[in-house]
Design an enzyme around this catalytic site. Structure first.
Site, short mmCIF file in Angstrom:
data_model
loop_
_atom_site.label_atom_id
_atom_site.label_comp_id
_atom_site.label_asym_id
_atom_site.label_seq_id
_atom_site.Cartn_x
_atom_site.Cartn_y
_atom_site.Cartn_z
N ARG A 91 10.36 -17.99 11.70
CA ARG A 91 9.47 -18.41 12.61
C ARG A 91 8.46 -18.89 11.03
O ARG A 91 8.08 -19.88 12.02
CB ARG A 91 8.85 -18.14 13.73
CG ARG A 91 9.47 -17.89 14.80
CD ARG A 91 8.88 -17.25 15.59
NE ARG A 91 8.57 -17.55 17.48
CZ ARG A 91 8.39 -16.54 18.47
NH1 ARG A 91 9.13 -15.40 18.40
NH2 ARG A 91 9.21 -17.70 18.83
N ARG A 130 6.92 -16.58 34.90
CA ARG A 130 7.78 -16.14 34.42
C ARG A 130 7.50 -14.57 33.72
O ARG A 130 6.52 -14.54 34.43
CB ARG A 130 8.30 -16.67 32.49
CG ARG A 130 8.67 -15.16 31.66
CD ARG A 130 9.36 -15.75 30.80
NE ARG A 130 8.47 -15.59 29.65
CZ ARG A 130 8.59 -16.05 28.21
NH1 ARG A 130 9.97 -16.40 28.21
NH2 ARG A 130 8.03 -15.82 27.50
N ARG A 162 3.99 -10.63 31.25
CA ARG A 162 4.04 -10.65 29.45
C ARG A 162 2.40 -11.12 29.23
O ARG A 162 2.18 -12.66 30.14
CB ARG A 162 4.85 -11.31 28.54
CG ARG A 162 6.04 -10.34 28.38
CD ARG A 162 7.12 -11.29 27.35
NE ARG A 162 6.36 -12.05 26.42
CZ ARG A 162 7.48 -12.74 25.89
NH1 ARG A 162 8.71 -12.79 25.92
NH2 ARG A 162 6.60 -13.39 24.91
P1 AMP Z 1 8.52 -14.39 21.87
O1 AMP Z 1 9.49 -12.99 22.54
O2 AMP Z 1 9.93 -15.09 20.80
O3 AMP Z 1 7.77 -15.62 22.59
O4 AMP Z 1 7.34 -13.76 21.04
C1 AMP Z 1 6.30 -13.15 21.37
C2 AMP Z 1 5.39 -12.81 19.76
O5 AMP Z 1 6.47 -11.74 18.58
C3 AMP Z 1 4.83 -14.33 19.07
O6 AMP Z 1 4.61 -14.49 19.82
C4 AMP Z 1 4.88 -13.20 17.74
O7 AMP Z 1 3.83 -12.51 18.19
C5 AMP Z 1 5.97 -12.08 18.02
N1 AMP Z 1 7.18 -12.71 17.32
C6 AMP Z 1 8.48 -12.63 17.90
N2 AMP Z 1 9.26 -13.46 16.68
C7 AMP Z 1 8.41 -14.06 15.36
C8 AMP Z 1 8.64 -14.25 14.45
N3 AMP Z 1 9.79 -14.42 13.50
N4 AMP Z 1 7.74 -13.89 13.07
C9 AMP Z 1 6.41 -13.70 13.48
N5 AMP Z 1 6.14 -12.76 14.59
C10 AMP Z 1 7.16 -12.91 15.48
#
Ligand code: AMP
Length: 227
Positions: A91, A130, A162
């Site tokens: 990311r 969701r 969430r």
């Molecule tokens: P997601 O489930 O992919 O929407 O991720 C949820 C949260 O996890 C994000 O808003 C970040 O706080 C953290 N997160 C997920 N992937 C990453 C990443 N590659 N780098 C840093 N934080 C992450």
């Protein structure tokens, strides 16, 4: 090369998780979800978990050093030796550069980056409805993919919204995406492996679009960053 790697990229709510899971079943490759890895660390209640929680709660990115260590540890496991489908990693440019080093070490080839784009209004609509399973992480949508009852159909776990799917946090996650993740589009565009996929369509239509783009000899030309 010993394995194939696909990356899903795009703003929150674009359907990366749903599509990455379908592709992982299609290609029989593990679906590696960075958000789930981090949420599991939070659940342990350890110091590292508490630190990660502060970022997740606010919709901010967890610091690179921690995220990269966790990704490295996961991607070196045995089930990843034929390759994997990445969802939510990398990311940041720093994460992408570290991933490149790791893929070289593992002798894996980065096949395609699948960039699914949607506007904020659509993300807000999708994420507000969701529901996720606390136990297995399965994801439902109250309108488009409703669960049969009040609990998860797969494991009977509790379904919940969430915290970071609430409107003000989704807006923050979108801003974070624009600021920190969008630069990856140019980074991968120069490598000629980026596929642009319209994320406003239905689940099956998006998936067919991905499969046909992947089977084409050339990747679809990517639209300018931001859609
Ligand atoms: P997601 O489930 O992919 O929407 O991720 C949820 C949260 O996890 C994000 O808003 C970040 O706080 C953290 N997160 C997920 N992937 C990453 C990443 N590659 N780098 C840093 N934080 C992450």
């Amino acid at each position: 090369m010993s394995g194939r790697v696909y990356i899903f990229l795009g703003p929150p709510g674009g359907g990366k998780g749903t599509q990455a899971k379908k592709l992982s079943e299609e290609f029989s490759l593990p679906h590696i979800v960075m958000g789930d890895i981090l949420r599991n660390v939070v659940r342990t209640g350890s110091d590292v978990g508490k630190l990660a929680e502060e970022y997740l709660e606010r919709g901010l990115l967890v610091p690179d050093d921690l995220t990269i260590d966790l990704a490295r540890e996961r991607l070196k496991r045995d089930d990843c030796k034929e390759g994997f489908i990445l969802d939510g990693f990398p990311r940041t440019i720093n994460q992408a550069e570290e991933l490149e080093i790791l893929l070289k070490d593992l002798a894996h080839s980065l096949e395609r980056i699948i960039y699914i784009w949607i506007p904020l209004e659509v993300a807000l609509l999708r994420l507000s409805e969701r529901r996720s399973c606390r136990e297995c992480g399965a994801v439902y949508h109250l309108k488009f993919n409703p669960p049969q009852g009040d609990v998860c159909e797969k494991c009977g776990g509790e379904l919940y919204q969430r915290h970071d799917d609430k409107e003000e946090i989704v807006k923050e996650r979108f801003l974070v995406y624009e600021r920190e993740t969008k630069p990856l589009i140019d980074y991968y565009k120069t490598k000629g492996k980026l596929l642009f996929i319209e994320g406003k369509n239905g689940i099956q239509e998006i998936f067919e679009n991905i499969l046909s783009s992947l089977s084409g000899s050339e990747p679809r030309p990517a639209r300018p960053a931001g859609g």
